[in-house]
Design a protein around this motif. Structure first.
Motif, mmCIF file in Angstrom:
data_model
loop_
_atom_site.group_PDB
_atom_site.id
_atom_site.type_symbol
_atom_site.label_atom_id
_atom_site.label_comp_id
_atom_site.label_asym_id
_atom_site.label_seq_id
_atom_site.Cartn_x
_atom_site.Cartn_y
_atom_site.Cartn_z
ATOM 1 N N PHE A 171 0.822 -1.206 0.000
ATOM 2 C CA PHE A 171 0.000 0.000 0.000
ATOM 3 C C PHE A 171 0.857 1.258 0.000
ATOM 4 C CE2 PHE A 171 -0.089 -1.588 4.518
ATOM 5 C CZ PHE A 171 0.720 -0.619 5.099
ATOM 6 N N GLU A 172 0.247 2.351 -0.374
ATOM 7 C CA GLU A 172 0.898 3.658 -0.296
ATOM 8 C C GLU A 172 0.534 4.314 1.032
ATOM 9 O OE1 GLU A 172 -0.549 6.538 -3.085
ATOM 10 O OE2 GLU A 172 -2.652 5.975 -2.797
ATOM 11 N N VAL A 173 1.418 5.173 1.524
ATOM 12 C CA VAL A 173 1.143 5.970 2.718
ATOM 13 C C VAL A 173 1.255 7.436 2.322
ATOM 14 C CG1 VAL A 173 1.901 6.582 5.037
ATOM 15 C CG2 VAL A 173 1.964 4.200 4.311
ATOM 16 N N GLY A 210 -10.455 6.190 -7.437
ATOM 17 C CA GLY A 210 -11.758 5.747 -7.911
ATOM 18 C C GLY A 210 -11.991 6.106 -9.366
ATOM 19 N N THR A 211 -11.533 7.289 -9.772
ATOM 20 C CA THR A 211 -11.721 7.690 -11.168
ATOM 21 C C THR A 211 -10.932 6.806 -12.123
ATOM 22 O OG1 THR A 211 -9.858 9.278 -11.206
ATOM 23 C CG2 THR A 211 -11.993 10.101 -10.440
ATOM 24 N N VAL A 212 -9.862 6.191 -11.617
ATOM 25 C CA VAL A 212 -9.045 5.324 -12.466
ATOM 26 C C VAL A 212 -9.790 4.054 -12.845
ATOM 27 C CG1 VAL A 212 -6.907 3.955 -12.544
ATOM 28 C CG2 VAL A 212 -6.875 6.244 -11.525
ATOM 29 N N VAL A 213 -10.624 3.571 -11.911
ATOM 30 C CA VAL A 213 -11.294 2.286 -12.154
ATOM 31 C C VAL A 213 -12.820 2.397 -12.114
ATOM 32 C CG1 VAL A 213 -9.370 0.866 -11.380
ATOM 33 C CG2 VAL A 213 -11.022 1.693 -9.696
ATOM 34 N N ALA A 271 -5.701 1.867 -3.439
ATOM 35 C CA ALA A 271 -4.884 1.256 -4.479
ATOM 36 C C ALA A 271 -3.728 0.475 -3.861
ATOM 37 C CB ALA A 271 -4.345 2.330 -5.417
ATOM 38 N N PHE A 272 -3.422 -0.668 -4.470
ATOM 39 C CA PHE A 272 -2.347 -1.529 -3.994
ATOM 40 C C PHE A 272 -1.534 -2.044 -5.168
ATOM 41 C CE2 PHE A 272 -5.998 -1.894 -1.186
ATOM 42 C CZ PHE A 272 -5.444 -1.626 0.064
ATOM 43 N N GLU A 273 -0.298 -2.382 -4.878
ATOM 44 C CA GLU A 273 0.508 -3.081 -5.873
ATOM 45 C C GLU A 273 0.655 -4.523 -5.443
ATOM 46 O OE1 GLU A 273 4.873 -2.910 -8.080
ATOM 47 O OE2 GLU A 273 4.050 -1.114 -7.123
ATOM 48 N N MET A 274 0.171 -5.431 -6.278
ATOM 49 C CA MET A 274 0.302 -6.852 -5.978
ATOM 50 C C MET A 274 1.749 -7.274 -6.182
ATOM 51 S SD MET A 274 -1.207 -9.712 -5.122
ATOM 52 C CE MET A 274 -2.968 -9.544 -5.484
ATOM 53 N N ASN A 333 -1.924 -2.015 -9.120
ATOM 54 C CA ASN A 333 -2.620 -2.852 -10.095
ATOM 55 C C ASN A 333 -3.775 -3.629 -9.461
ATOM 56 O OD1 ASN A 333 -1.091 -4.656 -8.602
ATOM 57 N ND2 ASN A 333 0.329 -5.124 -10.271
ATOM 58 N N VAL A 334 -4.038 -3.342 -8.182
ATOM 59 C CA VAL A 334 -5.180 -3.916 -7.476
ATOM 60 C C VAL A 334 -5.923 -2.770 -6.809
ATOM 61 C CG1 VAL A 334 -5.939 -5.411 -5.582
ATOM 62 C CG2 VAL A 334 -4.073 -6.144 -7.082
ATOM 63 N N PHE A 335 -7.225 -2.733 -6.975
ATOM 64 C CA PHE A 335 -8.013 -1.617 -6.454
ATOM 65 C C PHE A 335 -9.205 -2.157 -5.663
ATOM 66 C CE2 PHE A 335 -5.824 -0.461 -10.288
ATOM 67 C CZ PHE A 335 -5.247 0.767 -9.983
#
Length: 226
Positions: free
Chosen positions: A145-147, A208-211, A218-221, A165-167
């Motif tokens: 995750f981002e902080v 949210g607007t991205v997906v 948003a997360f990076e798997m 790439n995971v939302f």
């Protein structure tokens, strides 16, 4: 399903995946939170000068936030705040390995490796080491995750950069995230600081607007074994 959130500091768990924790617990999953750093003490020139009353109060705020998010249990450790680089990496790994052995989580959420904060970077490295994909490893997925006020402030100067790439849709739990964040009133800042409630909402709406969703984390798997 057992899920483990491994964070470096009090409030990282809320900032990084508070809405997701709330959603997962509402869906019936058991979410455990581990916070390895004590928090606050880096504000003092010397760690031993820190007011231990404030450290204890912060731990109480962690417990309150975890309760609001619906966490099954909370594990607090006392690693030196913003000084993880003074602790042998093996010691950090051992803590995480102990948690994995005890909880047998299938999914871990933790910090991204390209972060500005050294503690976050070490946490990422330690989690990947503790979850080596050997045959008896319970962990099947690792999400980073981002902080806000840390990940984006690296300005993509540290590899790897955050590429989500995971939302997770948190439209129904973003308010729980904001309420949990309010437990950390010493960490919250006024807008336009990234740790302000207004900014947290804006970040979730931006992803949210991205997906095509109202509010998202948003997360990076990092790895998924299925």
């Amino acid at each position: 399903m057992n899920i483990l959130v491994v964070a470096a500091h009090p409030d990282d768990e809320v900032l990084g995946c508070g809405g997701t924790i709330a959603r997962l617990t509402q869906e019936g999953h058991d979410v455990y939170i581990a916070i390895l750093g004590e928090g606050i003490t880096s504000r003092y020139e010397k760690r031993e000068e820190a007011d231990q009353t404030l450290v204890k109060e912060l731990q109480g705020r962690c417990e309150k936030a975890a309760g609001l998010l619906g966490a099954k249990d909370l594990f607090l450790y006392g690693l030196p705040d913003n000084r993880f680089d003074t602790v042998p990496l093996l010691d950090v790994i051992k803590i995480i390995e102990g948690l994995i052995e005890h909880l047998q989580p299938r999914v871990i959420f933790t910090h991204h490796g390209g972060d500005l904060n050294i503690d976050h970077v070490i946490m990422h490295r330690a989690v990947l080491t503790a979850t080596r994909p050997v045959e008896d490893q319970s962990v099947r997925e690792i999400c980073a995750f981002e902080v806000p006020s840390s990940t984006e402030w690296s300005f993509q100067q540290f590899d790897p950069t955050f590429h989500p790439n995971v939302f997770v849709d948190i439209s129904k739990t973003v308010n729980v995230k904001i309420k949990a964040l309010s437990c950390y009133d010493t960490e919250v800042r006024a807008f336009p600081h990234p740790r302000s409630p207004e900014a947290i909402c804006a970040i979730s709406r931006r992803w949210g607007t991205v997906v095509g969703r109202e509010a998202v984390e948003a997360f990076e798997m990092i790895r998924s074994i299925r």
